[in-house]
Design a protein around this motif. Structure first.
Motif, PDB file in Angstrom:
ATOM      1  N   PRO A 102      48.880  14.263  25.139  1.00 40.53           N
ATOM      2  CA  PRO A 102      49.234  14.496  23.738  1.00 40.53           C
ATOM      3  C   PRO A 102      50.731  14.738  23.528  1.00 40.53           C
ATOM      4  O   PRO A 102      51.201  14.710  22.398  1.00 40.53           O
ATOM      5  N   SER A 153      41.792   8.924  28.009  1.00 36.85           N
ATOM      6  CA  SER A 153      42.368  10.256  27.839  1.00 36.85           C
ATOM      7  C   SER A 153      43.883  10.095  27.844  1.00 36.85           C
ATOM      8  O   SER A 153      44.456   9.515  28.766  1.00 36.85           O
ATOM      9  N   VAL A 154      44.519  10.599  26.798  1.00 36.33           N
ATOM     10  CA  VAL A 154      45.967  10.439  26.681  1.00 36.33           C
ATOM     11  C   VAL A 154      46.665  11.777  26.863  1.00 36.33           C
ATOM     12  O   VAL A 154      46.049  12.834  26.802  1.00 36.33           O
ATOM     13  N   THR A 181      38.922  14.967  25.027  1.00 38.26           N
ATOM     14  CA  THR A 181      40.381  14.824  25.126  1.00 38.26           C
ATOM     15  C   THR A 181      40.929  15.417  26.430  1.00 38.26           C
ATOM     16  O   THR A 181      42.086  15.175  26.770  1.00 38.26           O
ATOM     17  N   THR A 182      40.114  16.191  27.140  1.00 37.85           N
ATOM     18  CA  THR A 182      40.628  16.856  28.352  1.00 37.85           C
ATOM     19  C   THR A 182      39.637  16.791  29.516  1.00 37.85           C
ATOM     20  O   THR A 182      39.238  17.835  30.050  1.00 37.85           O
ATOM     21  N   ASP A 239      47.100  16.569  30.431  1.00 36.88           N
ATOM     22  CA  ASP A 239      45.945  16.079  29.684  1.00 36.88           C
ATOM     23  C   ASP A 239      45.752  16.812  28.359  1.00 36.88           C
ATOM     24  O   ASP A 239      45.281  16.238  27.376  1.00 36.88           O
TER      25      ASP A 239
HETATM   26 MG    MG Z   1      43.984  14.147  27.070  1.00 39.02          MG
END
Ligand code: MG
Ligand code: NAI
Length: 494
Positions: free
Chosen positions: A57, A54-55, A201-202, A122
Motif C-alpha cells: 500500500p 496482494s500489493v 490485503t495482508t 504487505d
Molecule cells: Mg497487501
C-alpha cells in the motif's frame, strides 16, 4: 518580538535538518510470485483456479499473487484439519504438543526480521512497529500458550479439559501475524486443529507462517492456511465440519457471523470494532498524556480496534492539551513504512483510505473544526495526514462511528461523572484510557467505563497473559491469557 510557534520551529527544523532516510533493506526478502493454499502440510493450487493480488500500500506495487479458496478448497482444508485432529493432534501427549508450539515460537524469533519487513511491505505499517511490537508479541503468544499445553488440568481445576475439534479462524489486516498467533496458539495448545483465513490485503506473513509450520514439522493438517476474501470466510464459517469460529474484524461482519451461527452448536468468539475514549484530567502529567494520546491514535495509522479515537479533556487544561497535541502531531514523520524513522505509515488499502476520506468530509460537514498536519505525502500509495477534530458533539458521526484511521476527535468535560457518561455513550466497549495523578480517579473511571481494557497513564500495552476483548458491539469472548484458552476447550466432570 513575535514568538515563533512550536509548529513553525518544527517546520523550520525539518526544512534544514531532514532526517537521513534509514530504510530497512529488503534484499534478503524472498517472496514467491504466486502462493497456493497451505492444506494438509503443503502448498497446493486452489481448486477454484482463482488468484488475487496482494500489493504494497506504500507504493501500489504487486508483491505476490495469492490463491483464492473456493468452497471446495475450504472443504479440503476442513477435512484435512478433521483428520489431523482425530488421527494425531488430539491423541498426542500434551507435552509433545507443547514442544511443537515452542518450536514455532522459536522459528518465528529466528525469522523475526524477515517477518517484520514483510509485514510492513504487505500492510503499510512502520517497520518500528512490526519489528518491536507485532512480531515479538506474536512469538510471545506461541511461547505463552505452549506452556499451557500440558497444564490444561490447572486451567479448569476439578474438571477434565479437552479440545473442541476443528477451529475456523478469520483475521483482519491490521495486525496480520499477531492476530494469527492470537488465534492459532491457544487452539493448538488445547488440542484443536485449525483452518485460518488471513485478510485479503495482508496474506503474506500468514503464508510465511505456513513455511515456519512446515519447518517445525507440525503434523500435516494441524494448521491449514487458506487465503481469500469475504466469500472464503463465509464458506469457512458455514462449513458443518468446524466446531468453533474465532473472528476478528468489523462489527458488521461479526453480526452477520453471529446470525449465521445462531441455532448451530458451533462455539464462537468475536472481536469487533471499537471507539475508545481517552480521558485527561486536569491533574494529569500533560506531556506524558499527550504522548500517550498520540501513540493511541496515530500508532499503526489508527488501524487499531482499541485506538484511542475519542479524547475527552477536562476544561481547565483543554486549550493547553490541544496546542500540545497539534505541535506534537506536526513532528510526526509520515512516509516509507520501511524507514526506521517513520511514525505513521501507509493506509492499508484504497478502500480503507476512501472510508477515512468519507469520514473527514462528514466531520467537516457536521461543523467540526479539522486540523491536519502539513507533512508532504508520497505521490504513490495510500496516505492520510494525522488529523484532529475539535468542535464536535456527542452525536457527531465521527464521534460515534469507527473510522479506523489516524483521526482524533476532541471534546471537553467538567466533572468525572460527565467524562464517564460521555465515554460510555457509544455502542462500542473495547478499550479506554485515563490520565490522572489520582489513584482514586483511576479506580472510579476504570470501574465505571464499560470496556474490556482500560489503561491508566499509558496506552496500547499488550501482553500474552492479559485477556483482551469487548463489551457491547465490540464483541464477545476474550483472547489472551487463560481467558483466551477457555473458548478452545470443553470440560467434563472428573
Ligand atoms: Mg497487501
Ligand atoms: P471485514 O470485517 O470485512 O474483514 C475482516 C476479515 O473478515 C477479513 O479476513 C475478511 O476477508 C473477512 N470477511 C469479510 N466478510 C466476511 C464474511 N461475510 N464472512 C466471513 N468472513 C468475512 O473488515 P474490512 O472490510 O477489512 O474493514 C472494514 C472496517 O472494519 C474497517 O474500516 C474497520 O472499521 C473495521 N475493522 C475492524 C477490525 C478490528 O480489529 N476490530 C479489523 C478490521 C476492520
Amino acid at each position: 518580538m513575535a514568538r515563533t510557534s512550536k509548529k513553525q520551529t518544527a517546520l523550520k527544523f525539518r526544512g534544514e535538518w531532514e532526517y537521513a532516510p534509514a530504510p530497512e533493506s529488503k534484499d534478503h526478502i524472498r517472496l514467491e510470485k504466486k502462493y497456493g493454499l497451505f492444506i494438509n502440510g503443503k502448498f497446493s493450487e486452489p481448486r477454484s483456479g482463482k488468484y488475487f493480488d496482494s500489493v504494497n500500500p506504500a507504493d501500489e506495487t504487486l508483491l505476490a499473487s495469492v490463491a483464492e479458496a473456493g468452497a471446495e478448497d475450504v472443504d479440503l482444508a476442513v477435512t484435512a484439519a478433521r483428520s489431523a485432529y482425530e488421527k494425531t493432534w488430539s491423541k498426542m501427549p500434551a507435552r509433545e504438543r507443547g514442544k511443537y508450539i515452542y518450536r514455532i515460537a522459536r522459528l518465528m524469533q529466528e525469522r523475526a526480521r524477515e517477518l517484520a519487513i514483510i509485514e510492513s511491505m504487505d500492510g503499510g505499517k512502520p517497520i518500528r512497529e512490526s519489528r518491536d511490537i507485532d512480531i515479538p508479541l506474536a512469538a510471545a503468544h506461541f511461547f505463552y500458550y505452549a506452556g499451557w499445553a500440558d497444564k490444561l488440568e490447572y486451567a479448569v481445576p476439578g474438571r477434565t479439559a479437552g479440545p473442541l475439534g476443528v477451529a475456523g479462524q478469520i483475521i483482519p489486516w491490521n495486525f496480520p501475524l499477531l492476530m494469527a498467533a492470537w488465534k492459532i496458539a491457544p487452539a493448538l495448545a488445547a488440542g484443536n486443529t485449525v483452518v485460518i483465513k488471513p485478510a485479503e490485503t495482508t496474506p503474506l506473513t500468514a503464508l510465511k507462517l505456513a513455511e515456519i509450520i512446515r519447518d517445525a514439522d507440525l503434523p500435516s493438517g494441524v494448521v491449514n492456511i487458506i487465503t481469500g476474501a469475504g466469500s472464503t470466510g463465509s464458506a469457512l464459517v458455514n462449513h458443518p465440519g468446524i466446531q468453533k469460529v474465532a473472528f476478528t474484524g468489523s462489527t458488521e461482519v461479526g453480526k452477520m457471523i453471529q446470525k449465521t451461527l445462531a441455532g448451530t452448536d458451533k462455539k464462537y468468539t468475536l472481536e469487533l470494532g471499537g471507539k475508545a475514549a481517552n480521558i485527561i484530567f486536569e491533574d494529569a502529567a500533560i506531556d506524558q498524556a499527550v504522548e500517550g494520546i498520540i501513540n493511541g491514535i496515530f500508532f499503526n495509522q489508527g488501524h487499531v480496534c482499541c485506538a484511542g479515537s475519542r479524547l475527552f479533556v477536562q476544561e481547565p487544561v483543554a486549550a493547553k492539551v490541544i496546542r500540545k497535541l497539534k505541535d506534537r502531531m506536526e513532528t510526526l514523520l509520515v512516509g516509507d513504512p520501511l524507514d526506521k524513522n517513520t511514525d505513521v505509515g501507509a493506509i492499508n488499502s484504497k478502500a480503507q483510505l476512501d472510508k477515512i476520506h468519507k469520514y473527514l468530509k462528514i466531520g467537516v460537514n457536521e461543523g467540526g473544526e479539522m486540523y491536519q498536519t502539513s507533512c508532504k505525502l508520497p505521490s504513490r500509495g495510500f496516505w492520510c495526514r494525522p488529523t484532529l477534530f475539535t468542535d464536535v458533539s456527542q452525536s457527531s458521526r465521527i464521534v460515534q462511528e469507527e473510522i479506523f484511521g489516524p483521526v482524533l476527535s476532541v471534546q471537553t468535560f467538567r466533572t468525572v461523572e460527565e467524562a464517564i457518561e460521555k465515554a460510555n455513550n457509544i455502542p462500542y466497549g473495547l478499550s479506554g484510557g485515563v490520565w490522572t495523578d489520582k489513584g482514586s480517579k483511576i479506580f472510579r473511571v476504570t470501574s465505571q467505563i464499560r470496556a474490556g481494557v482500560i489503561w491508566a497513564n499509558t496506552y496500547n500495552k499488550f501482553d500474552p497473559v492479559s485477556p483482551f476483548g469487548g463489551y457491547k458491539e465490540s464483541g464477545m469472548g476474550r483472547e489472551g491469557g487463560l481467558h483466551g484458552l477457555l473458548p478452545y476447550i470443553q470440560t467434563y466432570s472428573n
